[in-house]
Motif scaffolding. Sequence first.
Motif, mmCIF file in Angstrom:
data_model
loop_
_atom_site.group_PDB
_atom_site.id
_atom_site.type_symbol
_atom_site.label_atom_id
_atom_site.label_comp_id
_atom_site.label_asym_id
_atom_site.label_seq_id
_atom_site.Cartn_x
_atom_site.Cartn_y
_atom_site.Cartn_z
ATOM 1 N N VAL A 1 0.843 -1.197 0.000
ATOM 2 C CA VAL A 1 0.000 0.000 0.000
ATOM 3 C C VAL A 1 0.879 1.248 0.000
ATOM 4 C CG1 VAL A 1 -1.975 -1.160 1.009
ATOM 5 C CG2 VAL A 1 -0.302 -0.105 2.513
ATOM 6 N N ASN A 2 2.016 1.136 -0.676
ATOM 7 C CA ASN A 2 3.032 2.179 -0.790
ATOM 8 C C ASN A 2 3.868 2.282 0.480
ATOM 9 O OD1 ASN A 2 4.561 4.013 -2.203
ATOM 10 N ND2 ASN A 2 3.194 5.751 -1.831
ATOM 11 N N GLY A 3 4.260 1.108 0.949
ATOM 12 C CA GLY A 3 5.160 0.972 2.077
ATOM 13 C C GLY A 3 5.858 -0.363 1.948
ATOM 14 N N PRO A 4 5.955 -1.139 3.016
ATOM 15 C CA PRO A 4 6.593 -2.453 2.933
ATOM 16 C C PRO A 4 5.900 -3.368 1.923
ATOM 17 C CG PRO A 4 6.303 -1.785 5.213
ATOM 18 C CD PRO A 4 5.553 -0.792 4.389
ATOM 19 N N THR A 5 6.654 -4.337 1.448
ATOM 20 C CA THR A 5 6.086 -5.390 0.613
ATOM 21 C C THR A 5 5.429 -6.415 1.524
ATOM 22 O OG1 THR A 5 7.687 -5.064 -1.152
ATOM 23 C CG2 THR A 5 6.638 -7.234 -1.023
ATOM 24 N N LEU A 6 4.168 -6.725 1.247
ATOM 25 C CA LEU A 6 3.367 -7.610 2.092
ATOM 26 C C LEU A 6 3.211 -8.969 1.421
ATOM 27 C CD1 LEU A 6 0.543 -5.025 2.909
ATOM 28 C CD2 LEU A 6 2.642 -5.459 4.211
ATOM 29 N N LEU A 7 3.513 -10.031 2.158
ATOM 30 C CA LEU A 7 3.302 -11.388 1.672
ATOM 31 C C LEU A 7 2.500 -12.159 2.705
ATOM 32 C CD1 LEU A 7 6.814 -12.376 0.245
ATOM 33 C CD2 LEU A 7 4.859 -11.423 -0.997
ATOM 34 N N GLU A 8 1.585 -12.992 2.220
ATOM 35 C CA GLU A 8 0.782 -13.798 3.128
ATOM 36 C C GLU A 8 1.680 -14.744 3.915
ATOM 37 O OE1 GLU A 8 -3.283 -16.545 3.109
ATOM 38 O OE2 GLU A 8 -2.387 -15.880 1.206
ATOM 39 N N ALA A 9 1.531 -14.723 5.223
ATOM 40 C CA ALA A 9 2.411 -15.479 6.106
ATOM 41 C C ALA A 9 2.353 -16.973 5.809
ATOM 42 C CB ALA A 9 2.024 -15.224 7.567
ATOM 43 N N ARG A 10 3.532 -17.580 5.812
ATOM 44 C CA ARG A 10 3.700 -19.022 5.695
ATOM 45 C C ARG A 10 3.302 -19.564 4.322
ATOM 46 N NH1 ARG A 10 1.475 -17.455 10.192
ATOM 47 N NH2 ARG A 10 -0.626 -17.855 9.366
ATOM 48 N N ARG A 11 3.214 -18.701 3.316
ATOM 49 C CA ARG A 11 2.788 -19.163 1.998
ATOM 50 C C ARG A 11 3.876 -19.062 0.930
ATOM 51 N NH1 ARG A 11 -2.477 -19.387 0.711
ATOM 52 N NH2 ARG A 11 -1.654 -20.717 -0.953
ATOM 53 N N PHE A 12 4.961 -18.336 1.213
ATOM 54 C CA PHE A 12 6.029 -18.170 0.227
ATOM 55 C C PHE A 12 7.322 -18.777 0.752
ATOM 56 C CE2 PHE A 12 3.083 -14.859 -1.068
ATOM 57 C CZ PHE A 12 3.156 -14.892 -2.456
ATOM 58 N N PRO A 13 8.147 -19.366 -0.123
ATOM 59 C CA PRO A 13 9.418 -19.941 0.326
ATOM 60 C C PRO A 13 10.401 -18.845 0.750
ATOM 61 C CG PRO A 13 9.243 -20.039 -2.070
ATOM 62 C CD PRO A 13 7.901 -19.586 -1.561
ATOM 63 N N ALA A 14 11.315 -19.233 1.613
ATOM 64 C CA ALA A 14 12.312 -18.280 2.120
ATOM 65 C C ALA A 14 13.118 -17.664 0.988
ATOM 66 C CB ALA A 14 13.231 -18.981 3.113
ATOM 67 N N ALA A 15 13.360 -18.426 -0.070
ATOM 68 C CA ALA A 15 14.153 -17.906 -1.190
ATOM 69 C C ALA A 15 13.487 -16.704 -1.840
ATOM 70 C CB ALA A 15 14.379 -19.006 -2.215
ATOM 71 N N THR A 16 12.151 -16.701 -1.892
ATOM 72 C CA THR A 16 11.433 -15.562 -2.473
ATOM 73 C C THR A 16 11.620 -14.323 -1.613
ATOM 74 O OG1 THR A 16 9.786 -17.001 -3.502
ATOM 75 C CG2 THR A 16 9.156 -14.709 -3.155
ATOM 76 N N LEU A 17 11.512 -14.467 -0.300
ATOM 77 C CA LEU A 17 11.711 -13.336 0.599
ATOM 78 C C LEU A 17 13.131 -12.794 0.484
ATOM 79 C CD1 LEU A 17 9.141 -14.818 1.820
ATOM 80 C CD2 LEU A 17 9.815 -13.791 4.004
ATOM 81 N N GLU A 18 14.105 -13.683 0.435
ATOM 82 C CA GLU A 18 15.493 -13.240 0.351
ATOM 83 C C GLU A 18 15.771 -12.525 -0.964
ATOM 84 O OE1 GLU A 18 17.667 -13.198 2.813
ATOM 85 O OE2 GLU A 18 16.012 -13.986 4.028
ATOM 86 N N ALA A 19 15.181 -13.018 -2.046
ATOM 87 C CA ALA A 19 15.394 -12.374 -3.345
ATOM 88 C C ALA A 19 14.786 -10.974 -3.372
ATOM 89 C CB ALA A 19 14.790 -13.237 -4.451
ATOM 90 N N LEU A 20 13.643 -10.808 -2.734
ATOM 91 C CA LEU A 20 13.028 -9.482 -2.672
ATOM 92 C C LEU A 20 13.836 -8.546 -1.771
ATOM 93 C CD1 LEU A 20 9.282 -10.547 -2.552
ATOM 94 C CD2 LEU A 20 10.357 -9.211 -4.362
ATOM 95 N N LYS A 21 14.317 -9.059 -0.660
ATOM 96 C CA LYS A 21 15.153 -8.234 0.213
ATOM 97 C C LYS A 21 16.407 -7.769 -0.526
ATOM 98 C CE LYS A 21 13.738 -10.408 4.588
ATOM 99 N NZ LYS A 21 14.175 -11.314 5.690
#
Length: 603
Positions: free
Chosen positions: A543-563
């Motif tokens: 919503v024009n701030g942090p990137t929001l992902l539904e908890a426990r639904r995405f692999p850690a690799a996706t979070l790390e790649a976005l970070k």
Amino acid sequence: MRFSTPPRLLALLSASLLAACSSLAPGPALGLPYQAPHQPEGQSGYTEKPGWQSSRFAVAAANPLATDAGYQVIKAGGSALDAAVAVQMVLTLVEPQSSGLGGGAFLLHFDGRSVQAYDGRETAPAGADEQLFLKPDGQPMAFSEGVVGGRSVGVPGTLRMLELAHQKHGRLPWANLFQPAITLAEQGFRVSPRLHQLLAADPHLRKDPVAAAYFYDGQGQPWPVGHRLKNPELARLLRDIAAHGSKALHQGPVAQAMVDKVRSHPSNPGLLSLADLAGYQPRQREALCFDHAVPPAKVYRICGFPPPGSGALAIGQILGILQQTAGAELPLGRDGLPSADWLHDYTEAARLAFADRAQYVADPDFAAPPAGSWLSLLSPDYLAQRAQLIGPRSMKIAQPGRPAGLLTSFAPMPEQPEYGTSHISIIDAQGRAVAMTSTIEDAFGSRQMVNGFLLNNQLTDFSFTPRDAQGRPVANRVEPGKRPRSSMAPTLVFDQADGQLLMSGGSPGGALIIHYTAKILWSRLHWGLNAQQAIDLPNFGSVNGPTLLEARRFPAATLEALKARGHEMREIDMTSGLQAIERVPGGYFGGADPRREGLVMGD
């Protein structure tokens, strides 16, 4: 069963429905031969759903009792609009946390030739002004300070809007459409796990003596799952509305009860008046429609709700900007989930759309559209210009654009919470369709109960901060008679080439409605998923701030790649309540969100 029942579906229904009421003859004053169905017992959490196939019509709603009411209305010869009235009345009873007589709604209707948009959004009382949510020191209240009590209550609009739409598109008598809700209110319905859990978690509802006496036992505990909850007060009101129309709510003793409740709140009184209620008028607006191309040669016509709705504009911007990025060509990952590269482009497009939303969108009777037309925000040239701002790293916070070189005197609205709502999608046997999203805003609204229903807290959708440090007004500030900006996004999709209706869909979820609805559109139109598969995909957005992902639904690799691309990540529960019905060979296929209790029924 009233539709195809493969073993997987039978297992689901046996887990989610509880036998409750015996058959009833039609009520003496009403003609619909309504039979009370089995009642919901499905867990609130994530329950896999199979999707539902039908050949002639389909009804999708957030609660099985509401879905069944719409089903029975269509079986009795009713139209999609008739069914929507019956569904909404039952939702007032069985899903009181989300919508009802005390709230507002946006309704899109397709009559087989054109789309109509009916605006039942609440309005600010005549006595309200931009100071409504400011404390004596001039600082804005905390959201929780504004919500509970009378201050946040706007003039409800759902019933009058449905009455107007029924006058134009109804087929059955108005009175007949209230039989399901009256029957269930008098005979009782069983408390579902979701309602029980929300009652247990809410810290404010017990403070209202009327609500406490209805929703909780003598020890202040929520009624247990399966408890038969009767609402004779609401049944009496519904009978009165069935006989006399919306004036039974907007005038007379019920209107007086609402005003007294709002104005006499002991710590947070509001400004609602009898004149506000009597004078409320729904609006028929022009639907906001835009074309969306999917390579190599398919073009869809997507229709949504115009301002004060922000949903269709933001969705149109996100889809249009995303088309200009590398993400437009990216398929789902091998794991069946959106990839980090695609999520980067999507959430950057979302930041740009939400920046424009905060800057420009408000009640069009009070705030003119940029460059003279809301479609300026969807201009291909403008969206291509905005897409150029997306780079390899996250912009974190986007700034609003200037469609057609516009300079505006408005200040952007600061971010603040948005909640609530329920969605209904219906397509009847004649191909008429409804997409309707209704709301009382926060869960259980203002936590004020009268005559068996809850009052909204919709005024908290206005900006608590009316002006910026330079004194520039926020477009979505409180003004007398104004409708607050909404994220509700009822959506109808058509084949642009021949005008055939392809889908009805939408979701609850506050500002995240925009992302939930955009998700099913992109997933269905670009990735070829069916309605249920698209709904099942994990949720995401910004919503024009942090990137929001539904908890426990995405692999850690996706979070790390976005970070690694500069995203500030938040994993949160993103409890959508998507409903969608799509045209398929041989009829229709409907999906309901596994995160809530809804289902689809049809023949």
